[in-house]
Design a protein around this motif. Sequence first.
Motif, PDB file in Angstrom:
ATOM      1  N   SER A   1       0.849  -1.186   0.000  1.00 33.06           N
ATOM      2  CA  SER A   1       0.000   0.000   0.000  1.00 33.06           C
ATOM      3  C   SER A   1       0.885   1.237   0.000  1.00 33.06           C
ATOM      4  O   SER A   1       2.098   1.151   0.225  1.00 33.06           O
TER       5      SER A   1
ATOM      6  N   THR B   1       4.248   2.160   2.149  1.00 30.34           N
ATOM      7  CA  THR B   1       4.693   1.015   2.946  1.00 30.34           C
ATOM      8  C   THR B   1       5.576   0.103   2.103  1.00 30.34           C
ATOM      9  O   THR B   1       5.588   0.177   0.878  1.00 30.34           O
TER      10      THR B   1
ATOM     11  N   ASP C   1      -1.645 -11.929   9.865  1.00 29.83           N
ATOM     12  CA  ASP C   1      -2.890 -11.150   9.827  1.00 29.83           C
ATOM     13  C   ASP C   1      -3.861 -11.603   8.750  1.00 29.83           C
ATOM     14  O   ASP C   1      -4.972 -11.062   8.656  1.00 29.83           O
TER      15      ASP C   1
ATOM     16  N   ARG D   1     -10.903  -6.582   5.141  1.00 31.11           N
ATOM     17  CA  ARG D   1     -10.870  -5.416   6.032  1.00 31.11           C
ATOM     18  C   ARG D   1     -10.302  -4.223   5.274  1.00 31.11           C
ATOM     19  O   ARG D   1      -9.531  -4.405   4.320  1.00 31.11           O
TER      20      ARG D   1
ATOM     21  N   GLU E   1      -7.886  -2.445   6.012  1.00 28.83           N
ATOM     22  CA  GLU E   1      -6.426  -2.508   6.037  1.00 28.83           C
ATOM     23  C   GLU E   1      -5.847  -3.515   5.039  1.00 28.83           C
ATOM     24  O   GLU E   1      -4.624  -3.579   4.857  1.00 28.83           O
ATOM     25  N   ASP E   2      -6.706  -4.299   4.387  1.00 29.55           N
ATOM     26  CA  ASP E   2      -6.244  -5.180   3.315  1.00 29.55           C
ATOM     27  C   ASP E   2      -6.090  -4.430   1.992  1.00 29.55           C
ATOM     28  O   ASP E   2      -5.604  -4.995   1.008  1.00 29.55           O
TER      29      ASP E   2
END
Length: 125
Positions: free
Chosen positions: A40, A43, A62, A86, A88-89
């Motif tokens: 992402s 990152t 995770d 989610r 955050e995926d």
Amino acid sequence: HVQLVESGGGSVQAGGSLRLSCVGAELTLRGYCVGWFRQSAGTEREGVGAIARDGSTSYADDVKGRFTISKDNSKNTLYLQMNRLRPEDTAMYYCAAGDLEFDPDYDLDPSDFGYWGQGTQVTVS
């Protein structure tokens, strides 16, 4: 020249599912360890899961219990089934292949994989 081609990304609501595919355009996937990574904005690229030549798998903590990696050698295709997604995926997901073996505690390292696709975007809102 493109050796791995991903597809299946898209936008989905949290809790939903997507299945990514990766076709070995110039690689015979059964001859490699193959895996999925994601990155992402801002990152580093991180491992999601991998499947060895013998079919054994390794997953990032995770995604365990939510994502399943599989391979169809007859179709020369790698899959990533993603459930209970989610926010955050959200990331660009990359397919990769490498000449390695791993044990159950293997921590996926992008530097172990020499062949990469161009990625498919997954957005979870």
